[in-house]
Design an enzyme around this catalytic site. Structure first.
Site, PDB file in Angstrom:
ATOM      1  N   GLN A 193     -60.361   8.643   9.354  1.00  0.00           N
ATOM      2  CA  GLN A 193     -59.359   9.426   8.618  1.00  0.00           C
ATOM      3  C   GLN A 193     -59.474   9.207   7.107  1.00  0.00           C
ATOM      4  O   GLN A 193     -58.654   9.699   6.346  1.00  0.00           O
ATOM      5  CB  GLN A 193     -57.954   9.021   9.091  1.00  0.00           C
ATOM      6  CG  GLN A 193     -57.730   9.284  10.563  1.00  0.00           C
ATOM      7  CD  GLN A 193     -56.453   8.654  11.091  1.00  0.00           C
ATOM      8  OE1 GLN A 193     -55.731   7.960  10.384  1.00  0.00           O
ATOM      9  NE2 GLN A 193     -56.159   8.896  12.368  1.00  0.00           N
ATOM     10  N   HIS A 261     -55.290   5.456   9.172  1.00  0.00           N
ATOM     11  CA  HIS A 261     -53.974   5.145   8.577  1.00  0.00           C
ATOM     12  C   HIS A 261     -54.061   4.719   7.111  1.00  0.00           C
ATOM     13  O   HIS A 261     -53.775   3.573   6.760  1.00  0.00           O
ATOM     14  CB  HIS A 261     -53.240   4.082   9.406  1.00  0.00           C
ATOM     15  CG  HIS A 261     -53.004   4.512  10.820  1.00  0.00           C
ATOM     16  ND1 HIS A 261     -52.416   3.717  11.750  1.00  0.00           N
ATOM     17  CD2 HIS A 261     -53.282   5.678  11.455  1.00  0.00           C
ATOM     18  CE1 HIS A 261     -52.341   4.371  12.910  1.00  0.00           C
ATOM     19  NE2 HIS A 261     -52.869   5.564  12.746  1.00  0.00           N
ATOM     20  N   GLU A 353     -41.970  10.569  12.975  1.00  0.00           N
ATOM     21  CA  GLU A 353     -40.646  10.406  12.360  1.00  0.00           C
ATOM     22  C   GLU A 353     -40.492  11.189  11.068  1.00  0.00           C
ATOM     23  O   GLU A 353     -41.441  11.391  10.326  1.00  0.00           O
ATOM     24  CB  GLU A 353     -40.425   8.922  11.999  1.00  0.00           C
ATOM     25  CG  GLU A 353     -40.484   7.989  13.179  1.00  0.00           C
ATOM     26  CD  GLU A 353     -40.237   6.532  12.788  1.00  0.00           C
ATOM     27  OE1 GLU A 353     -40.263   6.222  11.574  1.00  0.00           O
ATOM     28  OE2 GLU A 353     -40.007   5.721  13.712  1.00  0.00           O
ATOM     29  N   TYR A 363     -38.401   0.337   7.761  1.00  0.00           N
ATOM     30  CA  TYR A 363     -38.426   1.479   8.689  1.00  0.00           C
ATOM     31  C   TYR A 363     -38.869   1.100  10.098  1.00  0.00           C
ATOM     32  O   TYR A 363     -39.080   1.962  10.935  1.00  0.00           O
ATOM     33  CB  TYR A 363     -39.227   2.636   8.075  1.00  0.00           C
ATOM     34  CG  TYR A 363     -38.412   3.190   6.923  1.00  0.00           C
ATOM     35  CD1 TYR A 363     -37.426   4.135   7.154  1.00  0.00           C
ATOM     36  CD2 TYR A 363     -38.509   2.638   5.657  1.00  0.00           C
ATOM     37  CE1 TYR A 363     -36.584   4.549   6.136  1.00  0.00           C
ATOM     38  CE2 TYR A 363     -37.671   3.040   4.623  1.00  0.00           C
ATOM     39  CZ  TYR A 363     -36.712   3.998   4.879  1.00  0.00           C
ATOM     40  OH  TYR A 363     -35.861   4.394   3.891  1.00  0.00           O
ATOM     41  N   TYR A 374     -50.823   5.025  22.280  1.00  0.00           N
ATOM     42  CA  TYR A 374     -51.582   6.203  22.703  1.00  0.00           C
ATOM     43  C   TYR A 374     -52.149   6.020  24.098  1.00  0.00           C
ATOM     44  O   TYR A 374     -52.341   6.969  24.830  1.00  0.00           O
ATOM     45  CB  TYR A 374     -52.730   6.496  21.728  1.00  0.00           C
ATOM     46  CG  TYR A 374     -52.269   7.124  20.447  1.00  0.00           C
ATOM     47  CD1 TYR A 374     -51.238   8.068  20.431  1.00  0.00           C
ATOM     48  CD2 TYR A 374     -52.855   6.793  19.238  1.00  0.00           C
ATOM     49  CE1 TYR A 374     -50.812   8.636  19.263  1.00  0.00           C
ATOM     50  CE2 TYR A 374     -52.431   7.367  18.058  1.00  0.00           C
ATOM     51  CZ  TYR A 374     -51.417   8.286  18.068  1.00  0.00           C
ATOM     52  OH  TYR A 374     -51.006   8.854  16.905  1.00  0.00           O
TER      53      TYR A 374
END
Ligand code: HEC
Length: 480
Positions: A193, A261, A353, A363, A374
């Site tokens: 990513q 991430h 979220e 959080y 997953y």
């Protein structure tokens, strides 16, 4: 950790349980054997609800009609408590994380029953009007041929800057012609990513010409390729990136070998710069205040560290932290009317979220979440814990949250002040109507045209959508 990068739509869900015990996932998460969540369903529920959730002596579990509510929370509660005076007993003995997993599984199956699988879905390219609750629009193609476009920003003269994740920054002129790549932008860690992420224009760009880039910074540590989110600013002159300055770069010891991430969105406000960093697949780091990953940060727009950041009284805390416990924040936007900072976060399976970002708040990731891993194994029975902020809303199944915008403009007046949240896996844009800090209405206004990486509102009031693909594109919604 590799499992974390599986697509959200992985349909084979594994749950770790003791060899024969269906009874307690929570205890057996440490895992003796592995049993599919489907198997738990088959053994306990299928006799009444049907092998494919189609119903039998018990109700069908595919929606859209639900007797006790079809959202994840209602499903969780009815499975836990049962329905008095019916064969539906309470299944509390399965343990909370298993109940949560079953609720996610039912939501996923119900979603799948209502929609073709995104991977096999025929994406529409047609130009027929799309009717939504408040507005009807048509989709225009602004430009094609972009490789994994990630972010879009407007220059004052109407030209736009666009990033492509493999590492290219390009200019899209007012005639929608795409420039060659801007030469000399930073080298990026274009794996998984990672790559070139957000592009943002300084609010005072007309005077200072600063352009900001967020990217996965490639380095070497102990003989391995490592990376972490970094931010630079620079100016574009004659097709080249010049006068680069480091705005944020963490010490090398914080860099990670993982490929997922990274975050990262940039938001300016009154001389400050907020940005998000994913936990880099190290979920335990999100609660660790000495580390930069899994957090939202506040710095000055020139990179200096404010002295009044929330943890600046703690010697060991990473100095730029604004809040923590964030998994992979993918949307970040300041609401121009209320001043609130909103964030969408790519959660675990079933746990995406929408958060209201507050100074110093926790959080919850990975201690509290609505999702499961997953691979279908339980993550935590806690959706909420004391001292941690709950999401304002969560998505089960996950939409794979991406870009986030606040609609302002004249083209879609009835969407004004609404949040527009993109989803990669679900290929959707969700319109969220706010009443102060509450979401009072949700509507899917865009779907089936590919993975939505970013949503932006142009100075023309039109909604721009970046479609993430090897052959990606920018689409635009224009009212009828
Ligand atoms: C012995 C039969 C039986 C078994 C086993 C059973 N259920 Fe049910 N279930 C029912 C019946 C009957 C209802 C409808 C209750 C009512 O009238 O509201 C129901 C209702 C539900 C509902 C609410 C549906 C709605 O429309 O709101 C859910 C969700 C559900 N069951 C999930 C499960 C799950 C998950 C399991 C396995 C852990 C399970 N059930 C096992 C018989 C069963």
């Amino acid at each position: 950790m590799r499992l974390l990068s599986l697509p959200v739509f992985c349909r084979t869900a594994w749950i770790a349980v003791g060899a024969s015990a269906i009874g307690s996932f929570a205890q057996s998460a440490t895992g003796k054997g592995k049993v599919k969540v489907e198997e738990v369903y088959q053994q306990n529920c299928a006799s009444c609800h049907g092998a494919k959730l189609e119903g039998g002596s018990g109700s069908a579990l595919l929606g859209p009609e639900w007797k006790h509510g079809g959202d994840a929370d209602s499903l969780f509660k009815v499975i836990r408590d049962g329905v008095k005076d019916t064969p539906m007993i309470g299944w509390n003995s399965l343990g909370e994380s298993t109940l949560r997993a079953l609720a996610i599984y039912i939501r996923e199956e119900a979603y799948a029953a209502a929609h073709a699988k995104p991977s096999t879905r025929k994406t529409t390219e047609d130009n027929a009007p799309v009717v939504t609750k408040e507005h009807t629009y048509r989709v225009e193609t602004v430009v094609t041929g972009l490789e994994n476009p990630w972010s879009l920003a407007w220059l004052p003269d109407g030209r736009r800057l666009v990033t492509e994740r493999p590492g290219r920054l390009r200019i899209l002129d007012t005639k929608n012609k795409l420039s060659e790549r801007i030469r000399g932008t930073p080298e990026v860690f274009a794996r998984g990513q990672g790559g070139l992420l957000d592009v943002a224009i300084h609010p005072d760009y007309s005077r200072n010409g600063w352009i900001y880039l967020a990217y996965s910074d490639p380095r070497r540590l102990d003989g391995e390729d490592v990376s972490l989110t970094a931010i630079v600013r620079g100016r574009i002159k004659d097709g080249a990136w010049t006068e680069q300055q480091d705005i944020f770069r963490a010490p090398l010891k914080f860099y990670q070998t993982t490929r997922h991430h990274f975050g990262c969105r940039i938001v300016f406000e009154d001389g400050y710069l907020f940005f998000s960093m994913g936990e880099r697949g190290r979920s335990d780091h999100a609660q660790d205040l000495t580390r930069p990953n899994g957090k939202i940060h506040r710095i000055f727009d020139d990179g200096r560290v404010p002295k009044d950041n929330p943890f600046s009284n703690r010697k060991d805390a990473y100095p730029t932290l604004w809040c923590y416990g964030n998994r992979n924040p993918q949307g970040l936007v300041r609401h121009p009317v209320t001043g609130d900072l909103w964030e969408t976060e790519h959660g675990p399976r079933g746990g995406d979220e929408l958060n209201l970002i507050l100074r110093g708040a926790n959080y919850g990731w990975p201690k509290a979440s609505y999702g499961m891993n997953y691979d279908g194994s339980p993550l935590t029975p806690n959706t909420s814990l004391p001292g941690m902020k709950d999401p304002i809303i969560y998505w089960t199944p996950s939409i794979a949250a991406s870009g986030l915008a606040v609609y302002e403009g004249d083209a879609f007046p009835k969407w004004r002040d609404n949040l527009l949240a993109g989803g990669l896996a679900k290929q959707e844009i969700h319109r969220l109507v706010l009443d102060g800090r509450k979401v009072v209405q949700r509507e899917v206004i865009f779907s089936n045209r590919g993975r939505v990486r970013d949503v932006r509102v142009g100075p023309d009031g039109l909604v721009y959508v970046l479609i993430d693909d090897k052959n990606g594109k920018i689409l635009r919604l224009r009212p009828e």
